[in-house]
Motif scaffolding. Sequence first.
Motif, PDB file in Angstrom:
ATOM      1  N   GLN A 271       0.853  -1.187   0.000  1.00 35.91           N
ATOM      2  CA  GLN A 271       0.000   0.000   0.000  1.00 35.91           C
ATOM      3  C   GLN A 271       0.889   1.237   0.000  1.00 35.91           C
ATOM      4  OE1 GLN A 271      -2.070  -0.829   3.745  1.00 35.91           O
ATOM      5  NE2 GLN A 271      -3.987  -1.148   2.641  1.00 35.91           N
ATOM      6  N   PRO A 272       0.498   2.271  -0.736  1.00 39.92           N
ATOM      7  CA  PRO A 272       1.217   3.545  -0.603  1.00 39.92           C
ATOM      8  C   PRO A 272       1.167   4.016   0.847  1.00 39.92           C
ATOM      9  CG  PRO A 272      -0.334   3.602  -2.443  1.00 39.92           C
ATOM     10  CD  PRO A 272      -0.634   2.355  -1.668  1.00 39.92           C
ATOM     11  N   PHE A 273       2.176   4.754   1.273  1.00 41.87           N
ATOM     12  CA  PHE A 273       2.239   5.182   2.673  1.00 41.87           C
ATOM     13  C   PHE A 273       0.957   5.855   3.147  1.00 41.87           C
ATOM     14  CE2 PHE A 273       2.949   8.646   5.684  1.00 41.87           C
ATOM     15  CZ  PHE A 273       3.296   7.894   6.804  1.00 41.87           C
ATOM     16  N   LEU A 274       0.433   6.762   2.348  1.00 40.89           N
ATOM     17  CA  LEU A 274      -0.736   7.525   2.784  1.00 40.89           C
ATOM     18  C   LEU A 274      -2.002   6.681   2.857  1.00 40.89           C
ATOM     19  CD1 LEU A 274      -0.146  10.895   0.874  1.00 40.89           C
ATOM     20  CD2 LEU A 274       0.225  10.409   3.309  1.00 40.89           C
ATOM     21  N   GLU A 275      -1.965   5.470   2.295  1.00 36.06           N
ATOM     22  CA  GLU A 275      -3.135   4.593   2.319  1.00 36.06           C
ATOM     23  C   GLU A 275      -2.941   3.378   3.226  1.00 36.06           C
ATOM     24  OE1 GLU A 275      -4.078   3.609  -1.759  1.00 36.06           O
ATOM     25  OE2 GLU A 275      -3.793   5.682  -2.394  1.00 36.06           O
ATOM     26  N   ALA A 276      -1.790   3.287   3.889  1.00 37.73           N
ATOM     27  CA  ALA A 276      -1.526   2.130   4.764  1.00 37.73           C
ATOM     28  C   ALA A 276      -2.535   2.101   5.907  1.00 37.73           C
ATOM     29  CB  ALA A 276      -0.106   2.214   5.311  1.00 37.73           C
ATOM     30  N   THR A 277      -3.085   0.914   6.154  1.00 37.99           N
ATOM     31  CA  THR A 277      -4.156   0.769   7.147  1.00 37.99           C
ATOM     32  C   THR A 277      -3.649   0.104   8.418  1.00 37.99           C
ATOM     33  OG1 THR A 277      -4.802  -1.425   6.333  1.00 37.99           O
ATOM     34  CG2 THR A 277      -5.839   0.487   5.279  1.00 37.99           C
ATOM     35  N   PRO A 278      -4.298   0.392   9.538  1.00 36.23           N
ATOM     36  CA  PRO A 278      -3.914  -0.272  10.787  1.00 36.23           C
ATOM     37  C   PRO A 278      -4.141  -1.778  10.731  1.00 36.23           C
ATOM     38  CG  PRO A 278      -5.922   1.033  11.088  1.00 36.23           C
ATOM     39  CD  PRO A 278      -5.370   1.394   9.749  1.00 36.23           C
ATOM     40  N   GLU A 279      -5.139  -2.198   9.963  1.00 32.53           N
ATOM     41  CA  GLU A 279      -5.403  -3.642   9.854  1.00 32.53           C
ATOM     42  C   GLU A 279      -4.220  -4.362   9.208  1.00 32.53           C
ATOM     43  OE1 GLU A 279      -9.081  -1.433  10.337  1.00 32.53           O
ATOM     44  OE2 GLU A 279      -7.543  -1.269   8.776  1.00 32.53           O
ATOM     45  N   ASN A 280      -3.713  -3.803   8.113  1.00 34.86           N
ATOM     46  CA  ASN A 280      -2.559  -4.423   7.458  1.00 34.86           C
ATOM     47  C   ASN A 280      -1.303  -4.303   8.305  1.00 34.86           C
ATOM     48  OD1 ASN A 280      -3.825  -5.470   5.227  1.00 34.86           O
ATOM     49  ND2 ASN A 280      -3.337  -3.755   3.881  1.00 34.86           N
TER      50      ASN A 280
ATOM     51  N   LYS B 173       9.170   1.556  -2.695  1.00 36.62           N
ATOM     52  CA  LYS B 173       7.880   2.232  -2.855  1.00 36.62           C
ATOM     53  C   LYS B 173       6.719   1.277  -2.568  1.00 36.62           C
ATOM     54  CE  LYS B 173       5.228   4.881  -6.258  1.00 36.62           C
ATOM     55  NZ  LYS B 173       5.108   5.236  -7.692  1.00 36.62           N
ATOM     56  N   ASP B 174       5.722   1.765  -1.870  1.00 35.23           N
ATOM     57  CA  ASP B 174       4.503   1.023  -1.523  1.00 35.23           C
ATOM     58  C   ASP B 174       4.747  -0.099  -0.510  1.00 35.23           C
ATOM     59  OD1 ASP B 174       3.128   2.646  -3.289  1.00 35.23           O
ATOM     60  OD2 ASP B 174       3.200   1.191  -4.926  1.00 35.23           O
ATOM     61  N   HIS B 175       5.949  -0.144   0.065  1.00 35.50           N
ATOM     62  CA  HIS B 175       6.307  -1.216   1.003  1.00 35.50           C
ATOM     63  C   HIS B 175       6.460  -0.679   2.437  1.00 35.50           C
ATOM     64  CE1 HIS B 175       7.216  -3.412  -2.676  1.00 35.50           C
ATOM     65  NE2 HIS B 175       7.523  -4.493  -1.990  1.00 35.50           N
ATOM     66  N   THR B 176       5.740   0.379   2.797  1.00 33.62           N
ATOM     67  CA  THR B 176       5.922   0.997   4.110  1.00 33.62           C
ATOM     68  C   THR B 176       5.893  -0.027   5.240  1.00 33.62           C
ATOM     69  OG1 THR B 176       4.928   3.075   3.404  1.00 33.62           O
ATOM     70  CG2 THR B 176       4.996   2.670   5.762  1.00 33.62           C
ATOM     71  N   VAL B 177       4.821  -0.787   5.314  1.00 33.56           N
ATOM     72  CA  VAL B 177       4.655  -1.727   6.424  1.00 33.56           C
ATOM     73  C   VAL B 177       5.639  -2.886   6.299  1.00 33.56           C
ATOM     74  CG1 VAL B 177       3.055  -3.316   7.550  1.00 33.56           C
ATOM     75  CG2 VAL B 177       2.245  -1.089   6.775  1.00 33.56           C
ATOM     76  N   TYR B 178       5.790  -3.433   5.103  1.00 31.62           N
ATOM     77  CA  TYR B 178       6.692  -4.571   4.901  1.00 31.62           C
ATOM     78  C   TYR B 178       8.137  -4.193   5.229  1.00 31.62           C
ATOM     79  CZ  TYR B 178       8.929  -8.585   2.652  1.00 31.62           C
ATOM     80  OH  TYR B 178       9.683  -9.712   2.400  1.00 31.62           O
TER      81      TYR B 178
END
Length: 243
Positions: free
Chosen positions: A89-98, A143-148
């Motif tokens: 997910q892009p950083f600004l769309e990263a969710t607490p669930e993920n 990119k798009d790997h904020t949580v990972y």
Amino acid sequence: MGKFSGRRALVTGAGAGIGRGVAIKLAQMGAEVFALSKTEANLSSLKEECPSITAITIDVSNWEATREAVKKITPIHMLVNNAGTVKLQPFLEATPENFDLVFNLNVKAVMNVSQIVASDLITRQLKGSIVSISSQAGQRALKDHTVYCSTKGALDMMTKVMALELGPKGIRVNNVSPTVVLTKLGREAWSDPAKANPMLARIPQGRFAEVEEVVNAVVYLLSDESDMINGHMLPVDGGFLAA
């Protein structure tokens, strides 16, 4: 007699991909292998391919169920923490669930299984080796790997602390940090040249890793040949992190 005869190994996420490759290789090298996966079908096909492996169906993100399952199969001389997941997910769309889902599996589950294995080895005064599958994403932003990326960075630091505390007890702890690995899922996920080519351009060797290449690194870190290697992240990345 195989190199690992008389040793007991536990591999999490062993139903497919890197974990499956590691489990089969360790069995071939004489270890008594316990394979954990939440997917029973994968474990059934693993058993067919390598009957000597003991298959255990468990979701390692379940803290208590995992503790009970691992306690029953100790002692474990060689632990491979391979189970993991990724949600892009892009950083600004990263969710607490993920965030919770990925951290629970990629970091918390590693702590859980390693605690049980290491505590038992210390009680029995046995030596051991723990290897976790990290990623180049633990050391380089993607990119798009904020949580990972965050989970793998956390895993790398957890490994260093484990090495610091468990090393004096005779337990070595290291990570293997691959680039994209051409598992079945890896091939599918990176089949689009538009996605793959920019990543390949950043890898000096110009290709992704094969499963066997990651397996070989894991086996080395589990073996006595790496007895003075502790608290390290071994890249299997074709030079990605050097560039």
